[in-house]
Design an enzyme around this catalytic site. Structure first.
Site, short mmCIF file in Angstrom:
data_model
loop_
_atom_site.label_atom_id
_atom_site.label_comp_id
_atom_site.label_asym_id
_atom_site.label_seq_id
_atom_site.Cartn_x
_atom_site.Cartn_y
_atom_site.Cartn_z
N ASN A 6 13.49 14.06 13.86
CA ASN A 6 14.94 13.92 13.99
C ASN A 6 15.58 15.31 13.88
OD1 ASN A 6 17.64 13.31 13.66
ND2 ASN A 6 17.39 12.20 11.72
N LEU A 7 16.23 15.74 14.96
CA LEU A 7 16.82 17.09 14.93
C LEU A 7 18.20 17.12 14.27
CD1 LEU A 7 15.79 18.48 18.47
CD2 LEU A 7 14.55 18.56 16.29
N LYS A 8 18.72 15.93 13.89
CA LYS A 8 20.04 15.83 13.23
C LYS A 8 21.05 16.68 14.01
CE LYS A 8 17.98 14.57 8.86
NZ LYS A 8 18.03 14.55 7.42
N HIS A 85 20.66 5.43 10.04
CA HIS A 85 20.15 6.55 9.26
C HIS A 85 21.04 6.75 8.04
CE1 HIS A 85 19.05 10.61 8.05
NE2 HIS A 85 17.91 10.38 8.65
N GLU A 133 13.62 5.86 3.68
CA GLU A 133 13.93 7.26 3.36
C GLU A 133 14.84 7.30 2.14
OE1 GLU A 133 13.74 10.04 7.12
OE2 GLU A 133 15.67 9.07 7.00
N ILE A 138 15.79 13.50 0.88
CA ILE A 138 15.99 14.01 2.25
C ILE A 138 16.38 15.49 2.19
CG2 ILE A 138 17.53 13.90 4.26
CD1 ILE A 138 17.50 10.87 4.04
N GLY A 173 11.38 14.71 3.11
CA GLY A 173 10.56 15.78 2.57
C GLY A 173 9.18 15.92 3.19
N ALA A 194 12.58 15.80 9.58
CA ALA A 194 13.60 16.63 10.22
C ALA A 194 13.40 18.10 9.87
CB ALA A 194 14.99 16.15 9.82
N SER A 195 13.81 18.50 8.65
CA SER A 195 13.90 19.92 8.35
C SER A 195 12.56 20.65 8.45
CB SER A 195 14.53 20.13 6.96
OG SER A 195 13.93 19.30 6.00
O1 LIG Z 1 16.35 12.30 7.20
C1 LIG Z 1 15.20 12.58 7.55
C2 LIG Z 1 14.66 12.21 8.86
O2 LIG Z 1 15.48 11.30 9.52
C3 LIG Z 1 14.32 13.33 6.66
O3 LIG Z 1 14.76 14.63 6.61
P1 LIG Z 1 13.82 15.76 6.02
O4 LIG Z 1 12.52 15.67 6.76
O5 LIG Z 1 14.58 17.02 6.28
O6 LIG Z 1 13.65 15.48 4.56
#
Ligand SMILES: O=C(CO)COP(=O)(O)O
Length: 215
Positions: A6-8, A85, A133, A138, A173, A194-195
């Site tokens: 997920n690139l948010k 989400h 999640e 997160i 994470g 994501a991150s």
């Molecule tokens: O919200 C997330 C994926 O949708 C998780 O984010 P991270 O991988 O940055 O913790």
């Protein structure tokens, strides 16, 4: 294992990440998909990577300014969508309506939830998958599979009790191949992250590291 990135709204280059994800998926045989901003779905899909929307609205064609129409996401190249989400929470009725919209447009669906109880409720709506999640983990880099493994096994159990057909992913994470293996050991059939990729100095290396134990 399914790896959904997920690139948010991170300031990464979505095409660079998508190209790397397509290559890593091809080379490893691991299913890797990317969920960019809605406006970048077309550009990301053109790389050949499996492309997901981050959200679609519970609307049909009509007077719905500012919505994300399921058909528009699909026309742009999305084959699936996240819903609910933690950073884009929906009312129950809107999750249900968005699932109908996704169905209409032939989009695969994953409904996100905070904890096993919510996972049970989400699974009852019959999406293709659910993703647990815990919001407090997160973006922390502390993997849910290590910090709170019970939440993953609890989500797997809760989903199975309600709907044996639903896939269960976990996220928050997750960033390494070791995290992926722990998630799988806890019963998850994929990870949502994501991150660890979108904020990595080298997204390709981050993706390669993720799938390494599966080779
Ligand atoms: O919200 C997330 C994926 O949708 C998780 O984010 P991270 O991988 O940055 O913790």
């Amino acid at each position: 294992m399914f790896v959904l990135v997920n690139l948010k709204a991170y300031p990464c280059d979505p095409v660079e990440v998508a190209t790397a994800a397509a290559d890593v998926s091809d080379d490893s045989g691991v299913r890797v998909a990317v969920a960019p901003q809605a406006a970048q779905i077309g550009a990301v899909a053109e790389t050949g990577v499996e492309t997901w929307a981050q959200h679609i609205s519970a609307v049909e064609h009509g007077s719905h300014t500012g919505s994300t129409l399921a058909e528009a996401a699909a026309d742009a190249g999305a084959v699936g969508t996240l819903l609910n989400h933690s950073e884009n929470r929906l009312k129950l009725a809107d999750i249900d309506g968005a699932l109908d919209a996704a169905d209409r447009a032939d989009l695969e669906t994953i409904v996100c939830a905070n904890n096993p109880a919510q996972i049970g409720a989400a699974a009852a709506l019959d999406p293709d998958g659910v993703a647990v999640e815990p919001p407090e983990l997160i973006g922390t880099g502390t993997p849910v599979s290590k910090a709170d493994p019970d939440i993953v096994t609890g989500a797997v159990d809760a989903a199975a009790r309600v709907n044996g057909d639903v896939d269960v992913l976990c996220g928050a994470g997750i960033s390494t191949g070791e995290d992926l293996v722990s998630a799988s050991d806890l019963g998850a059939s994929g990870v949502l992250l994501a991150s660890g990729v979108a904020k990595a100095d080298d997204p390709r290396a981050a993706l390669e590291d993720l799938v390494e134990p599966l080779l």
